[in-house]
Motif scaffolding. Structure first.
Motif, PDB file in Angstrom:
ATOM      1  N   LEU A 109       1.031  -0.829   0.018  1.00  0.00           N
ATOM      2  CA  LEU A 109      -0.105   0.018   0.018  1.00  0.00           C
ATOM      3  C   LEU A 109       0.988   1.337  -0.059  1.00  0.00           C
ATOM      4  CD1 LEU A 109      -3.044  -0.568   2.079  1.00  0.00           C
ATOM      5  CD2 LEU A 109      -2.786  -1.531   0.007  1.00  0.00           C
ATOM      6  N   TYR A 110       2.442   1.161   0.450  1.00  0.00           N
ATOM      7  CA  TYR A 110       3.125   2.528   0.903  1.00  0.00           C
ATOM      8  C   TYR A 110       3.537   2.824  -1.020  1.00  0.00           C
ATOM      9  CZ  TYR A 110       7.052   5.676   1.930  1.00  0.00           C
ATOM     10  OH  TYR A 110       8.358   6.395   1.198  1.00  0.00           O
ATOM     11  N   GLU A 111       3.763   1.871  -1.716  1.00  0.00           N
ATOM     12  CA  GLU A 111       4.404   1.879  -2.877  1.00  0.00           C
ATOM     13  C   GLU A 111       2.668   2.404  -3.877  1.00  0.00           C
ATOM     14  OE1 GLU A 111       6.875   2.394  -4.284  1.00  0.00           O
ATOM     15  OE2 GLU A 111       8.240   2.302  -2.704  1.00  0.00           O
ATOM     16  N   ILE A 112       1.450   1.084  -3.514  1.00  0.00           N
ATOM     17  CA  ILE A 112      -0.017   1.955  -4.200  1.00  0.00           C
ATOM     18  C   ILE A 112       0.307   3.752  -4.337  1.00  0.00           C
ATOM     19  CG2 ILE A 112      -2.285   1.510  -4.342  1.00  0.00           C
ATOM     20  CD1 ILE A 112      -0.889  -1.278  -4.289  1.00  0.00           C
ATOM     21  N   ILE A 113       0.056   4.411  -3.040  1.00  0.00           N
ATOM     22  CA  ILE A 113      -0.633   5.443  -2.477  1.00  0.00           C
ATOM     23  C   ILE A 113       0.537   6.286  -3.073  1.00  0.00           C
ATOM     24  CG2 ILE A 113      -0.673   7.007  -0.831  1.00  0.00           C
ATOM     25  CD1 ILE A 113      -1.727   4.723   0.806  1.00  0.00           C
ATOM     26  N   ARG A 114       2.315   5.817  -3.198  1.00  0.00           N
ATOM     27  CA  ARG A 114       3.025   6.467  -3.484  1.00  0.00           C
ATOM     28  C   ARG A 114       2.695   7.174  -4.594  1.00  0.00           C
ATOM     29  NH1 ARG A 114       9.264   6.671  -3.499  1.00  0.00           N
ATOM     30  NH2 ARG A 114       8.852   5.410  -5.584  1.00  0.00           N
ATOM     31  N   PRO A 155       0.755   1.636   6.031  1.00  0.00           N
ATOM     32  CA  PRO A 155       1.023   0.687   4.555  1.00  0.00           C
ATOM     33  C   PRO A 155       2.135  -0.146   4.105  1.00  0.00           C
ATOM     34  CG  PRO A 155       0.025   3.349   5.021  1.00  0.00           C
ATOM     35  CD  PRO A 155       0.866   2.767   5.997  1.00  0.00           C
ATOM     36  N   SER A 156       3.605  -0.070   4.224  1.00  0.00           N
ATOM     37  CA  SER A 156       4.092  -0.342   3.570  1.00  0.00           C
ATOM     38  C   SER A 156       3.552  -2.287   4.250  1.00  0.00           C
ATOM     39  CB  SER A 156       5.227   0.491   4.524  1.00  0.00           C
ATOM     40  OG  SER A 156       5.583   0.227   5.429  1.00  0.00           O
ATOM     41  N   ASN A 157       3.401  -2.641   5.361  1.00  0.00           N
ATOM     42  CA  ASN A 157       3.175  -4.106   6.035  1.00  0.00           C
ATOM     43  C   ASN A 157       1.739  -4.602   5.220  1.00  0.00           C
ATOM     44  OD1 ASN A 157       5.202  -4.094   7.356  1.00  0.00           O
ATOM     45  ND2 ASN A 157       4.237  -3.032   9.111  1.00  0.00           N
ATOM     46  N   MET A 217      -6.839  -1.835  14.522  1.00  0.00           N
ATOM     47  CA  MET A 217      -8.402  -1.037  14.427  1.00  0.00           C
ATOM     48  C   MET A 217      -8.017   0.127  14.104  1.00  0.00           C
ATOM     49  SD  MET A 217     -10.471  -3.339  13.218  1.00  0.00           S
ATOM     50  CE  MET A 217     -11.553  -2.189  12.276  1.00  0.00           C
ATOM     51  N   TRP A 218      -7.766   1.261  15.117  1.00  0.00           N
ATOM     52  CA  TRP A 218      -7.134   2.468  14.840  1.00  0.00           C
ATOM     53  C   TRP A 218      -6.447   3.156  13.398  1.00  0.00           C
ATOM     54  CZ3 TRP A 218      -8.988   6.783  16.604  1.00  0.00           C
ATOM     55  CH2 TRP A 218      -7.810   8.522  16.695  1.00  0.00           C
ATOM     56  N   ALA A 219      -5.249   1.798  13.342  1.00  0.00           N
ATOM     57  CA  ALA A 219      -4.113   2.234  12.066  1.00  0.00           C
ATOM     58  C   ALA A 219      -5.506   1.627  10.886  1.00  0.00           C
ATOM     59  CB  ALA A 219      -3.383   0.901  12.798  1.00  0.00           C
ATOM     60  N   VAL A 220      -5.816   0.897  10.451  1.00  0.00           N
ATOM     61  CA  VAL A 220      -6.301   0.911  10.268  1.00  0.00           C
ATOM     62  C   VAL A 220      -7.443   2.226   9.275  1.00  0.00           C
ATOM     63  CG1 VAL A 220      -8.254  -1.282   8.404  1.00  0.00           C
ATOM     64  CG2 VAL A 220      -6.970  -1.677  10.197  1.00  0.00           C
ATOM     65  N   GLY A 221      -8.290   2.817  10.555  1.00  0.00           N
ATOM     66  CA  GLY A 221      -8.771   3.625   9.938  1.00  0.00           C
ATOM     67  C   GLY A 221      -7.651   4.718   9.811  1.00  0.00           C
ATOM     68  N   CYS A 222      -6.937   4.461   9.856  1.00  0.00           N
ATOM     69  CA  CYS A 222      -5.634   6.230   9.575  1.00  0.00           C
ATOM     70  C   CYS A 222      -4.746   5.687   8.147  1.00  0.00           C
ATOM     71  CB  CYS A 222      -4.405   6.179  10.012  1.00  0.00           C
ATOM     72  SG  CYS A 222      -4.648   6.281  11.627  1.00  0.00           S
ATOM     73  N   ILE A 223      -5.597   4.406   7.525  1.00  0.00           N
ATOM     74  CA  ILE A 223      -4.505   3.407   6.597  1.00  0.00           C
ATOM     75  C   ILE A 223      -5.567   3.834   5.209  1.00  0.00           C
ATOM     76  CG2 ILE A 223      -4.036   1.821   4.747  1.00  0.00           C
ATOM     77  CD1 ILE A 223      -2.990   0.437   7.515  1.00  0.00           C
ATOM     78  N   PHE A 224      -7.260   3.414   5.996  1.00  0.00           N
ATOM     79  CA  PHE A 224      -8.622   4.126   4.345  1.00  0.00           C
ATOM     80  C   PHE A 224      -8.584   5.366   4.775  1.00  0.00           C
ATOM     81  CE2 PHE A 224     -13.169   3.902   4.987  1.00  0.00           C
ATOM     82  CZ  PHE A 224     -13.489   4.071   4.106  1.00  0.00           C
ATOM     83  N   ALA A 225      -8.344   6.099   5.194  1.00  0.00           N
ATOM     84  CA  ALA A 225      -8.244   7.727   5.159  1.00  0.00           C
ATOM     85  C   ALA A 225      -7.346   8.005   4.371  1.00  0.00           C
ATOM     86  CB  ALA A 225      -8.081   8.569   6.687  1.00  0.00           C
ATOM     87  N   GLU A 226      -5.572   7.497   4.672  1.00  0.00           N
ATOM     88  CA  GLU A 226      -4.446   7.760   3.256  1.00  0.00           C
ATOM     89  C   GLU A 226      -4.919   7.331   2.362  1.00  0.00           C
ATOM     90  OE1 GLU A 226      -0.691   6.956   5.850  1.00  0.00           O
ATOM     91  OE2 GLU A 226       0.162   6.847   3.497  1.00  0.00           O
ATOM     92  N   LEU A 227      -5.771   5.624   1.763  1.00  0.00           N
ATOM     93  CA  LEU A 227      -6.137   5.290   1.162  1.00  0.00           C
ATOM     94  C   LEU A 227      -6.926   6.590  -0.182  1.00  0.00           C
ATOM     95  CD1 LEU A 227      -6.472   1.942   1.102  1.00  0.00           C
ATOM     96  CD2 LEU A 227      -5.183   2.133   0.101  1.00  0.00           C
ATOM     97  N   LEU A 228      -8.187   6.696   1.331  1.00  0.00           N
ATOM     98  CA  LEU A 228      -9.112   8.105   0.645  1.00  0.00           C
ATOM     99  C   LEU A 228      -7.608   9.254  -0.381  1.00  0.00           C
ATOM    100  CD1 LEU A 228     -11.964   7.904   2.716  1.00  0.00           C
ATOM    101  CD2 LEU A 228     -11.368   6.802   0.408  1.00  0.00           C
ATOM    102  N   THR A 229      -7.035  10.030   0.266  1.00  0.00           N
ATOM    103  CA  THR A 229      -6.660  11.139   0.428  1.00  0.00           C
ATOM    104  C   THR A 229      -5.143  11.261  -0.104  1.00  0.00           C
ATOM    105  OG1 THR A 229      -5.308  11.271   2.335  1.00  0.00           O
ATOM    106  CG2 THR A 229      -7.706  12.345   2.066  1.00  0.00           C
ATOM    107  N   LEU A 230      -4.240   9.736   0.185  1.00  0.00           N
ATOM    108  CA  LEU A 230      -3.436   9.727  -0.660  1.00  0.00           C
ATOM    109  C   LEU A 230      -1.950  10.533   0.434  1.00  0.00           C
ATOM    110  CD1 LEU A 230      -3.438   9.579  -4.190  1.00  0.00           C
ATOM    111  CD2 LEU A 230      -3.786   8.182  -2.974  1.00  0.00           C
ATOM    112  N   LYS A 231      -2.673  10.861   2.007  1.00  0.00           N
ATOM    113  CA  LYS A 231      -1.539  11.318   2.158  1.00  0.00           C
ATOM    114  C   LYS A 231      -1.862  10.765   3.586  1.00  0.00           C
ATOM    115  CE  LYS A 231      -3.100  16.288   2.290  1.00  0.00           C
ATOM    116  NZ  LYS A 231      -3.351  16.672   1.277  1.00  0.00           N
ATOM    117  N   PRO A 232      -0.319  10.307   4.643  1.00  0.00           N
ATOM    118  CA  PRO A 232      -0.653  10.294   6.155  1.00  0.00           C
ATOM    119  C   PRO A 232      -1.856  11.331   7.121  1.00  0.00           C
ATOM    120  CG  PRO A 232       1.697  10.470   5.505  1.00  0.00           C
ATOM    121  CD  PRO A 232       0.410  10.607   4.257  1.00  0.00           C
TER     122      PRO A 232
END
Lengths: 465, 253
Positions: A109-114, A155-157, A217-232
């Motif tokens: 996910l890190y590379e995909i988002i980037r 994301p990188s994991n 689950m908190w981390a998943v929430g952060c990742i979800f937001a990052e997938l949407l906005t492409l920013k941490p």
């Protein structure tokens, strides 16, 4: 020594088990070892890609690192489509190193988002976001129902399989910090492990002594937001000190978006060490209103926003669980999630051709750079058929790098690049392969070819039949 | 896995008694009998316990270490894998797996303190080398379930959770690691066998409670018999017999 396993005097340079693989090169590097890409030679699985994680002998002279032991221990027991698969474990008795072989996942996910942020400059397709999230939750639900907390989701994991039978399937990786959480022998916070703080749950930032599955689950929430906005989502500046320094800036970043937590909404807040001790700091700024919806550009009434805000619930006891999240309305409305997160169900939609992982072919299993031995590598699974919508997804981006080009890159430039990427990444490493080595030049060269042409077949010349 | 024994590698790899009682051909050549084999394993379980008390790790770590040691000898010979090195190495590995890592140098220190005999003397590098060989012999399956976990909920359910019964059953479970039970039976059945013995000893009527459990009472009774047999023959396990058995291993065939 009767059997092969015990023969520690077989002093050939290449251990026997290693001869079943063709080493392609190094794909990652972390605090406790290196990750290599290799292909299976045997006729049954010929050409199948494998990521091999090599654990260095721990420096303090205390044998196999406990991290490796715990990773093996957990991975040996778990089998799930959305969890990385440990294929084999090998030991080299000569240098006392340990190797874990995993099914190789081309993407993370890190590379995909980037890629979306820096190269194609467009958000990730809604189908892909939803499929990635659903599969991540599906794997996590399996782990949690088996009493395993991951503790280092970022994301990188989160790996995603490249072309093949499992194309677009999510694999949760890196179990070095994962724990079985029934009856821990020591409070988990005593281990003093350093992980990226951006995905860390507020209860941990406030000094909670025990981890629960809610931190994942908190981390998943952060990742979800990052997938949407492409920013941490919460990009705090990390305080570097030992052990477990108070991360005020990270909390402040969270409060700014979600508003200040209150004892009313989160009663056990009163018991958290930092909430009691650092009151004046924590409550220096008052952020009353949540601005989450505007940060993630979602309508406050949308199911996506509802799910996200339930993942980012302050009180860990009220936070949505993986099992509940899988049942959320968001996953029931169109587009419904699918097994191949990359290929949308509706024909006609464009999708992105993600770059392959950079491989440093100049490094051997010993981790030493060896210019001579770098082998020319064919471009792997070169051509795939046509995909729905008339677009061709083609992974014929040349994987090998030219030894000469590597030497041409000024050393200092590489170092500088590595430093900045580390600052953002915060250490850790993942078994399926890691998006470290971000400074390796062939990556930059290759990525340049692809810029601005998402979903289009790469140049003909690199295609091999 | 961690919550579900029935899907664990531990459950899948439970062995038949005959497989556990197979003396390795290399050891057989040296004159090791099944009884010697059992004696040495019992002695090594005691050794692990003594070392563990010195380095202060929990009973669960001891239980895991003993299980590792017993599993190793279902695959490897004592001739090649010296029990006097395997035992402390298993404790070392178990301490990592159970998240209470003990340093190898500490183990080496206490080994010297416990045994003046040169045959027990091993250095840090020996333990580190053996650690990898043990990992290999275990085929990297490291999660072990123990009877301790089911003990207190079971006692509570049976209404026997007073201090006396708790201590007695806990002690009985400890002693089951002097046998190979953990390789053969699911841990909750071992726990039940210990409760069964304790309730007979303390004259508590648990017949109705056992009947309501959906377990094979024959298995529970067989395990109980095995434990009682062990206590019966325990008197005969003298130091001399253990040393004689270990002595055979050092002989040239």
């Amino acid at each position: 020594m009767g059997d092969g396993g015990g023969s520690n005097r077989s002093n050939s340079n290449k251990p026997e088990w290693l001869q079943q693989y063709d080493l392609i090169g190094k794909i990652g590097e972390g605090t406790y070892g290196l990750v290599f890409l290799a292909r299976i030679k045997s006729s049954t699985n010929r050409g199948k890609s494998i990521a091999i994680k090599k654990f260095k002998q721990s420096k303090d002279g205390d044998g196999v690192s406990p991290t490796a032991i715990r990773e093996i221990m957990l991975l040996r027991e778990i089998t799930h489509e959305n969890v990385v698969k440990l294929v084999n474990v090998h030991i080299n008795h000569v240098d006392m190193s340990l190797y874990l072989a995993f099914d190789y996942a081309e993407h993370d996910l890190y590379e995909i988002i980037r890629h979306h942020r820096d190269k194609v400059n467009q958000s990730i397709n809604q189908y892909t976001v939803k499929s990635l999230l659903w599969q991540l939750l599906n794997g996590l639900n399996y782990l949690h129902s088996n009493w395993i907390i991951h503790r280092d989701l970022k994301p990188s994991n989160i790996l995603v399989m490249g072309e093949g039978e499992e194309h677009g399937v999510v694999k949760i990786a890196d179990f070095g910090l994962a724990r079985i959480y029934q009856a821990p022998l020591k409070p988990l916070s005593d281990n003093g492990v350093v992980v990226t703080i951006w995905y860390r749950a507020p209860e941990l930032l406030l000094g909670a002594k025990h981890y629960t599955s809610a931190v994942d689950m908190w981390a998943v929430g952060c990742i979800f937001a990052e997938l949407l906005t492409l920013k941490p989502l919460f990009q705090g500046a990390e305080v570097k000190a030992t052990p477990n320094p108070f991360q005020l800036d990270q909390l402040d970043k969270i409060f700014k978006v979600l508003g200040h937590p209150t004892l009313e909404k989160w009663p056990s807040l009163a018991n958290l060490p930092h909430w009691q001790q650092d009151t004046q700091h924590i409550q220096a700024h008052k952020y009353d209103n949540t601005s989450l919806y505007s940060v993630v550009h979602l309508s406050p009434k949308s199911p996506a926003f509802d799910l996200l805000s339930k993942m980012l619930e302050y009180d860990p006891r009220k936070r949505i669980t993986a099992a509940q999240a899988l049942e959320h309305e968001y996953f029931k409305i169109e587009p419904v999630p699918g097994r191949n997160a990359f290929v949308p169900c509706q024909p006609g939609e464009t999708f992105v051709n993600y770059p392959t992982r950079p491989v440093d072919t100049t490094t051997d299993f010993e981790g030493t750079t060896n210019m001579q031995s770098s082998q020319p590598v064919s471009s792997g699974a070169a051509v795939s058929g046509s995909m729905p919508g008339g677009h061709v997804s083609n992974r014929s981006v040349p994987r090998p790098m030219n030894v000469g080009s590597m030497q041409r890159i000024p050393h200092q430039a590489m170092q500088a690049y590595n430093l900045t990427s580390q600052a953002g990444m915060g250490g850790g490493m993942n078994p399926g392969g890691i998006p470290m080595q971000r400074g390796v030049p062939q990556q930059q060269l290759r990525r340049k070819d692809q810029m601005g042409m998402p979903g289009y077949p790469p140049p003909q010349k690199s295609r091999r039949i | 896995m961690a919550a579900n024994f029935w899907t664990s590698s531990h459950y899948k790899h439970l062995l038949d008694q005959e497989d556990v009682d197979m003396v390795n051909p290399l050891d057989k050549e040296k004159g090791i009998t099944l009884e010697d084999f059992k004696l040495i394993k019992m002695h090594m379980a005691n050794y692990i316990l003594k070392l563990a008390q010195q380095v202060k790790v929990r009973q669960r770590v001891v239980a895991t270490a003993v299980t590792y040691m017993r599993r190793v000898y279902t695959k490897k010979s004592m001739t090649e894998y010296d029990p006097r090195l395997v035992a402390p190495t298993c404790l070392y590995l178990a301490s990592k797996a159970e998240e209470s890592t003990v340093q190898a140098r500490l183990l080496v220190f206490y080994i010297k303190k416990l045994y003046a005999d040169d045959k027990y003397r091993y250095e840090i590098k020996d333990i580190l080398e053996m650690e990898m060989k043990v990992l290999e012999a275990l085929n990297y399956y490291l999660v072990v379930y123990h009877p301790y976990r089911s003990l207190s909920p079971l006692l509570q359910d049976a209404g026997l959770n007073d201090l006396n019964m708790t201590q007695l059953t806990w002690g009985l479970v400890n002693d089951t690691y002097k046998m190979d039970l953990i390789l053969v039976h699911p841990p909750h059945l071992i726990a039940l066998a210990c409760i069964y013995i304790a309730s007979v000893l303390r004259e508590k009527d648990t017949t109705a409670w056992f009947e309501e459990l959906r377990v094979d009472m024959n298995v529970v009774k067989n395990i109980s018999m095995e434990i009682l047999d062990f206590y019966e023959s325990n008197r005969m396990f003298t130091e001399e017999r253990i040393n004689a058995a270990l002595q055979k291993l050092t002989l040239r065939p």
